[in-house]
Design an enzyme around this catalytic site. Structure first.
Site, PDB file in Angstrom:
ATOM      1  N   PRO A 111       0.830  -1.173   0.122  1.00 19.78           N
ATOM      2  CA  PRO A 111       0.041   0.139   0.039  1.00 19.78           C
ATOM      3  C   PRO A 111       0.935   1.353   0.066  1.00 19.78           C
ATOM      4  O   PRO A 111       1.770   1.240   0.672  1.00 19.78           O
ATOM      5  CB  PRO A 111      -0.740  -0.075   1.281  1.00 19.78           C
ATOM      6  CG  PRO A 111      -0.281  -1.106   2.046  1.00 19.78           C
ATOM      7  CD  PRO A 111       0.829  -1.957   1.223  1.00 19.78           C
ATOM      8  N   GLY A 113       2.154   5.056   0.354  1.00 22.95           N
ATOM      9  CA  GLY A 113       1.879   6.287   1.314  1.00 22.95           C
ATOM     10  C   GLY A 113       1.526   5.840   2.599  1.00 22.95           C
ATOM     11  O   GLY A 113       0.511   6.608   3.518  1.00 22.95           O
ATOM     12  N   ALA A 114       1.548   4.677   3.083  1.00 20.01           N
ATOM     13  CA  ALA A 114       0.843   4.081   4.417  1.00 20.01           C
ATOM     14  C   ALA A 114       1.596   3.827   5.452  1.00 20.01           C
ATOM     15  O   ALA A 114       1.371   3.248   6.390  1.00 20.01           O
ATOM     16  CB  ALA A 114      -0.008   2.943   4.007  1.00 20.01           C
ATOM     17  N   LEU A 116       4.730   2.058   5.082  1.00 20.11           N
ATOM     18  CA  LEU A 116       5.409   0.710   4.779  1.00 20.11           C
ATOM     19  C   LEU A 116       6.691   1.106   3.993  1.00 20.11           C
ATOM     20  O   LEU A 116       7.018   0.347   3.289  1.00 20.11           O
ATOM     21  CB  LEU A 116       4.547  -0.153   4.275  1.00 20.11           C
ATOM     22  CG  LEU A 116       3.380  -0.680   5.293  1.00 20.11           C
ATOM     23  CD1 LEU A 116       2.783  -1.875   4.683  1.00 20.11           C
ATOM     24  CD2 LEU A 116       3.934  -1.139   6.836  1.00 20.11           C
ATOM     25  N   SER A 118       6.962   2.619   1.049  1.00 20.27           N
ATOM     26  CA  SER A 118       6.925   2.385  -0.356  1.00 20.27           C
ATOM     27  C   SER A 118       7.803   3.425  -1.203  1.00 20.27           C
ATOM     28  O   SER A 118       8.241   2.831  -2.375  1.00 20.27           O
ATOM     29  CB  SER A 118       5.413   2.352  -0.904  1.00 20.27           C
ATOM     30  OG  SER A 118       5.045   3.725  -0.474  1.00 20.27           O
ATOM     31  N   SER A 119       8.099   4.635  -0.791  1.00 19.72           N
ATOM     32  CA  SER A 119       8.749   5.532  -1.618  1.00 19.72           C
ATOM     33  C   SER A 119      10.243   5.024  -1.380  1.00 19.72           C
ATOM     34  O   SER A 119      10.626   5.192  -2.510  1.00 19.72           O
ATOM     35  CB  SER A 119       8.695   6.864  -1.039  1.00 19.72           C
ATOM     36  OG  SER A 119       8.927   6.961   0.354  1.00 19.72           O
ATOM     37  N   ALA A 120      10.611   4.504  -0.445  1.00 22.11           N
ATOM     38  CA  ALA A 120      12.265   3.942  -0.313  1.00 22.11           C
ATOM     39  C   ALA A 120      12.489   2.804  -1.098  1.00 22.11           C
ATOM     40  O   ALA A 120      13.116   2.701  -1.649  1.00 22.11           O
ATOM     41  CB  ALA A 120      12.533   3.775   1.315  1.00 22.11           C
ATOM     42  N   ALA A 121      11.253   2.190  -1.108  1.00 15.45           N
ATOM     43  CA  ALA A 121      11.548   0.619  -1.946  1.00 15.45           C
ATOM     44  C   ALA A 121      11.493   1.097  -3.479  1.00 15.45           C
ATOM     45  O   ALA A 121      11.977   0.359  -4.185  1.00 15.45           O
ATOM     46  CB  ALA A 121      10.106  -0.321  -1.552  1.00 15.45           C
ATOM     47  N   ASP A 163      14.483   4.034   6.292  1.00 17.15           N
ATOM     48  CA  ASP A 163      13.563   3.462   5.173  1.00 17.15           C
ATOM     49  C   ASP A 163      14.606   2.995   4.300  1.00 17.15           C
ATOM     50  O   ASP A 163      14.412   1.741   3.869  1.00 17.15           O
ATOM     51  CB  ASP A 163      12.829   4.407   4.669  1.00 17.15           C
ATOM     52  CG  ASP A 163      11.419   5.149   5.483  1.00 17.15           C
ATOM     53  OD1 ASP A 163      11.719   4.828   6.752  1.00 17.15           O
ATOM     54  OD2 ASP A 163      10.583   5.823   5.245  1.00 17.15           O
TER      55      ASP A 163
HETATM   56  O1  PMV Z   1       5.497   6.903   7.428  1.00 18.34           O
HETATM   57  P1  PMV Z   1       6.976   6.618   7.075  1.00 18.34           P
HETATM   58  O2  PMV Z   1       7.194   5.218   6.583  1.00 18.34           O
HETATM   59  O3  PMV Z   1       7.406   7.457   6.039  1.00 18.34           O
HETATM   60  O4  PMV Z   1       7.828   6.840   8.069  1.00 18.34           O
HETATM   61  C1  PMV Z   1       8.069   8.009   8.757  1.00 18.34           C
HETATM   62  C2  PMV Z   1       9.034   7.732  10.057  1.00 18.34           C
HETATM   63  C3  PMV Z   1       9.479   9.182  10.788  1.00 18.34           C
HETATM   64  O5  PMV Z   1      10.254   8.579  11.743  1.00 18.34           O
HETATM   65  C4  PMV Z   1       8.377   9.895  11.241  1.00 18.34           C
HETATM   66  C5  PMV Z   1      10.399  10.019   9.659  1.00 18.34           C
HETATM   67  C6  PMV Z   1      11.678   9.355   9.394  1.00 18.34           C
HETATM   68  O6  PMV Z   1      12.178   9.602   8.311  1.00 18.34           O
HETATM   69  O7  PMV Z   1      12.167   8.384   9.996  1.00 18.34           O
END
Ligand code: PMV
Length: 326
Positions: A111, A113-114, A116, A118-121, A163
């Site tokens: 999913p 932007g939730a 998990l 996804s953008s890093a992957a 991430d």
């Molecule tokens: O929602 P995500 O998977 O982008 O996680 C953000 C996690 C934070 O600690 C709030 C920010 C970060 O870059 O670690």
């Protein structure tokens, strides 16, 4: 043609606090983003990303007077989604020292932007496949570092290295500042509940920063999350699921105190706990998106499926492999 995939990840402990140099622990989960890259005969870059929808992005297509197509969409959101792919390709060009024309297709069974990653992957899988398509090679540490720089450019600051590091190396990992390490963790029976929405990471991070700068007790709360991570590490490594669960519950309470939970996330957390989870918490930035439950009996997954706030629930066993060539 080269195909690479990279897993999503979820935070076991330490999101938000990790932005201020506290440690955090996360696990790669066995749902992946796949990037397929093919060299073109010309020097153009073409990106197909059928799954790259963002919550705020709805496109409406209509015919323009000149016969072209008008797209009515939140251009910022589209630019951000495409920015990850373009940034990854630019970084691949820089790494191999060549600018080949490429066709890039990105697909996701995560999913988006939730919470998990996804953008890093997307960035890690695209960079890996693009480098290989140009007959290059890239080491894990270089890939993680390059992907981190792409993510922080697109997100414009305040991103931790978690991430991109976790997605690159896979398994259970601990990150503190610029350092990342893999943890030797036994199997963790994790389940995810997803409310169908997402929070705005940038805004949530900024809200926590303001709280932390305004109130000493908010700064102490951030420090206490770091203490949970320090206590959580030996529990994760020894497979002490009761202790891991207890600390996850505590972490969720502190994240709620910092204002980053949401009614839907709290409802799913309670559904999982009442369904037999050893512990449950939001994962990622919060505001909406996903919760993670430690589910030794496999009963919390069913409870999540039945929770009204939950749109999708799935078992998310640890994926010990990070990015890989398919
Ligand atoms: O929602 P995500 O998977 O982008 O996680 C953000 C996690 C934070 O600690 C709030 C920010 C970060 O870059 O670690």
């Amino acid at each position: 043609m080269t195909v690479s995939s990279a897993p999503g990840k979820l935070y076991l402990f330490g999101e938000h606090a990790v932005v201020y140099g506290e440690p955090a622990i996360a696990c790669a989960v066995d749902r992946r983003v796949t990037a397929t890259v093919e060299r073109r005969d010309d020097d153009r870059l073409r990106v197909r990303a059928p799954d790259l929808r963002l919550d705020s992005f709805a496109a409406e297509f209509g015919e323009r007077a000149d016969g072209g197509v008008a797209v009515d969409a939140d251009e910022g959101a589209v630019a951000a989604a495409l920015g990850y792919v373009r940034g990854a390709v630019e970084s691949a060009y820089d790494h191999v020292g060549e600018r080949a024309g490429l066709d890039v297709t990105v697909e996701s069974d995560l999913p988006l932007g939730a919470g998990l990653s996804s953008s890093a992957a997307v960035v890690v899988a695209t960079l890996h496949a693009a480098v290989r398509a140009m007959d290059g090679d890239i080491r894990e540490e270089t890939l993680a570092e390059r992907a981190y720089r792409v993510e922080s450019d697109v997100q414009d600051g305040d991103a931790s290295r978690m991430d991109t590091y976790c997605t690159t190396v896979g398994g259970a990992v601990r990150v503190e500042g610029e350092e990342g390490e893999r943890l030797e963790a036994p199997e963790l029976p994790l389940a995810v509940g997803y409310d169908g929405g997402s929070g705005n990471t940038g805004e949530l991070v900024a809200d926590v920063r303001e709280l932390k700068e305004t109130y000493g007790f908010a700064a102490d709360t951030v420090g206490a999350i770091g203490d949970i991570v320090r206590a959580g590490r030996p529990a994760v490594e020894s497979g002490d699921l009761d202790e891991v669960g207890r600390l996850m519950d505590f972490d969720h309470g502190l994240l709620s105190a910092l204002g980053v939970s949401a009614r839907s996330l709290d409802e799913m957390v309670w559904a999982a706990r009442e369904g037999g989870a050893a512990g449950a918490k939001l994962t990622g930035a919060g505001g909406g998106g996903c919760v993670v439950a430690l589910d030794p009996e496999g009963t919390a997954l069913r409870a999540l499926e039945l929770a009204p706030a939950c749109e999708e629930a799935f078992a998310a066993p640890l994926d010990r492999e990070g990015v890989r060539a398919e």
